[in-house]
Design a protein around this motif. Sequence first.
Motif, short mmCIF file in Angstrom:
data_model
loop_
_atom_site.label_atom_id
_atom_site.label_comp_id
_atom_site.label_asym_id
_atom_site.label_seq_id
_atom_site.Cartn_x
_atom_site.Cartn_y
_atom_site.Cartn_z
N UNK A 125 -17.94 115.58 70.65
CA UNK A 125 -17.40 116.01 69.37
C UNK A 125 -15.98 116.52 69.55
N UNK A 126 -15.01 115.75 69.02
CA UNK A 126 -13.59 116.11 69.11
C UNK A 126 -13.05 116.45 67.71
N UNK A 127 -13.89 117.03 66.87
CA UNK A 127 -13.49 117.39 65.52
C UNK A 127 -12.32 118.38 65.54
N UNK A 128 -11.26 118.01 64.81
CA UNK A 128 -10.09 118.88 64.65
C UNK A 128 -9.41 119.25 65.98
N UNK A 129 -9.52 118.36 66.95
CA UNK A 129 -8.88 118.60 68.26
C UNK A 129 -7.42 118.14 68.20
N UNK A 130 -6.55 118.89 68.89
CA UNK A 130 -5.15 118.48 69.01
C UNK A 130 -5.01 117.62 70.26
N UNK A 131 -4.86 116.31 70.05
CA UNK A 131 -4.69 115.36 71.14
C UNK A 131 -3.28 114.76 71.14
N UNK A 132 -2.36 115.44 70.51
CA UNK A 132 -1.00 114.92 70.43
C UNK A 132 -0.40 114.78 71.83
N UNK A 133 0.18 113.62 72.06
CA UNK A 133 0.84 113.29 73.33
C UNK A 133 -0.12 113.31 74.52
N UNK A 134 -1.43 113.23 74.25
CA UNK A 134 -2.42 113.09 75.33
C UNK A 134 -2.51 111.63 75.74
N UNK A 135 -3.12 111.36 76.89
CA UNK A 135 -3.25 109.99 77.37
C UNK A 135 -4.73 109.62 77.52
N UNK A 136 -5.08 108.44 76.95
CA UNK A 136 -6.42 107.89 77.08
C UNK A 136 -6.37 106.51 77.74
N UNK A 137 -5.37 106.27 78.54
CA UNK A 137 -5.24 104.96 79.17
C UNK A 137 -6.45 104.68 80.06
N UNK A 138 -7.03 103.48 79.89
CA UNK A 138 -8.18 103.02 80.67
C UNK A 138 -9.43 103.87 80.45
N UNK A 139 -9.43 104.71 79.42
CA UNK A 139 -10.60 105.55 79.14
C UNK A 139 -11.65 104.78 78.36
#
Length: 253
Positions: A195-209
């Motif tokens: 559950x990532x509700x209302x999470x701040x993921x700005x400028x995060x990386x999900x490469x190859x995730x």
Amino acid sequence: MDEYCADLDPRNVHDLRYANLSHAHLSNADLSYTDLTSANLSHAHLSNADLSYTDLTSANLSHAHLSNADLFNADLTGSNLSYADLSNTDLRNADLTGADLTGADLTGARLDDADLKETMMNGASLVETRLYDTDLTNANLKNADCHNASFGNSNLSNADLTNVNLMFATFTDCSLCRVNLRHADLSAALLVHVDLTNVDLSEASFKDAILFRTNFKGANLTATRIGNTTFSNSNLQHAQGLEAIISRSPFDT
């Protein structure tokens, strides 16, 4: 404190409240069930020591050497563990509420069922650390290294994971509501039913995730970096910043 502490036989000692054991040599010692409330154990050598069921409330363990120690069910509420070596320790069922773990080394530690609410873990190392059924509500893990860590059925709500290294980390059945993951690196991470509700993921990386059944409702994805990323059965409803995602990959929703 003088090194005469090396001769201390703690097997018959159960009340060491407020004791000054700074720099003491107690490796392999049996301190289980001992009351060490507010004791000074800074720089103490406690590798392989048995500290299970020990009361270390408000104790000073800064820079202590605790590698491979047994801290099962220990009470470390409000303790100072800054820059302590806790590598490969057993911290299952331990209470670390409000503890200071700034810069601590928790590499390979087991924190299953531990209480880490409101802990300070800035810059700590949790490489290959196991955190199952762990409560990390309101914890501060800014700049921590959680490379290859495993989180299962854990609560990280309102935690601060700004700039955290989560490469190859695994999250299963976890709540990360309202977590700050700005600038976090989740490359090659695996998230299942998170559950990532209302999470701040700005400028995060999900490469190859790989993200399976992950809820991004209301999350901030501004300038989030993806590439070869798998979004399977995930909810992106009302997610913000989708138009600003860098290196788009197909969403399988």
